[in-house]
Write an enzyme that holds these catalytic residues in place. Sequence first.
Site, PDB file in Angstrom:
ATOM      1  N   CYS A  93     -24.639  -0.593  83.964  1.00  0.00           N
ATOM      2  CA  CYS A  93     -25.493   0.422  84.983  1.00  0.00           C
ATOM      3  C   CYS A  93     -25.564   1.707  84.484  1.00  0.00           C
ATOM      4  CB  CYS A  93     -24.493   0.135  86.470  1.00  0.00           C
ATOM      5  SG  CYS A  93     -25.602   0.922  87.641  1.00  0.00           S
ATOM      6  N   ARG A 126     -31.641   3.001  97.374  1.00  0.00           N
ATOM      7  CA  ARG A 126     -30.800   2.634  96.218  1.00  0.00           C
ATOM      8  C   ARG A 126     -31.152   1.055  95.984  1.00  0.00           C
ATOM      9  NH1 ARG A 126     -27.314   5.675  94.081  1.00  0.00           N
ATOM     10  NH2 ARG A 126     -26.182   3.975  93.010  1.00  0.00           N
ATOM     11  N   HIS A 189     -22.563  -5.301  88.057  1.00  0.00           N
ATOM     12  CA  HIS A 189     -21.015  -4.986  88.247  1.00  0.00           C
ATOM     13  C   HIS A 189     -20.466  -6.312  88.860  1.00  0.00           C
ATOM     14  CE1 HIS A 189     -21.354  -0.647  88.067  1.00  0.00           C
ATOM     15  NE2 HIS A 189     -22.465  -0.784  88.586  1.00  0.00           N
TER      16      HIS A 189
END
Length: 238
Positions: A93, A126, A189
């Site tokens: 990320c 997001r 993640h």
Amino acid sequence: MKITIAHLYPELLNLYGDRGNIISLKKRLEWRGIEAEVKEYSITDNIDFENIDIVFVGGGSDREQLLVCNRLKEIKDDFAKYVENNGVVVAICGGYQLLGHYYKMQDETIEGLDILNIYTESGKGRLISNVVVKSDFLDRPIVGFENHGGRTYIGSHKPLGKAIYGNGNNGRDGFEGVVYKNVIGTYLHGPLLPKNPHLCDYIIEKALQNKDENFILQSLDDEIEMNANEYVVNRFHD
Ligand code: GLN
């Protein structure tokens, strides 16, 4: 044989259990009787790339990425040399974004390492989702979780895979992550590697083959891990 894993800036880049990736790399080496040392580097430390086998860079907030970016300018040449010499890198990320040219936010731009010909720009809202990725060099899908404001465009680079669920690099072109030489960049993640032991072994094998090109990694009993992986794949589909 011994593998040295460099964890870059864990005090700043450490979102969503990224440290679990380090534990996974270390344990899966040790379970095969291979010594593994983890060296944590803080932002003021010098990094001896010549004695490192795997570099790990985790995710971070925009603020933390800004703090790291000044330091990256100083290590840029050594890091690039390490990559061109087939050094193994896993970047998640925020760490993935930093491998590219830049990450352009609303008011500021973070300069990256220029190691990959990619760039990132923040978008509206997001991108938050579970993600399932089909990669052409792994026999099972990769699963994970994404939460990023940046949209990454990888140009002619090879993606890690196709996002068959979730947004991936930019929510537009259907791809997730990047693979360049022995560098893997991804938005996933989770942490990524405990959820995907097959990807963890791919990375470990690359590092071992840099030391002995004929090295073949023996397999471990991953029945429980792969059942969990399959559960996620079956749960998230369009
Ligand atoms: N700050 C970056 C973004 O929002 C990276 C976030 C992360 O590492 N999860 O795009």
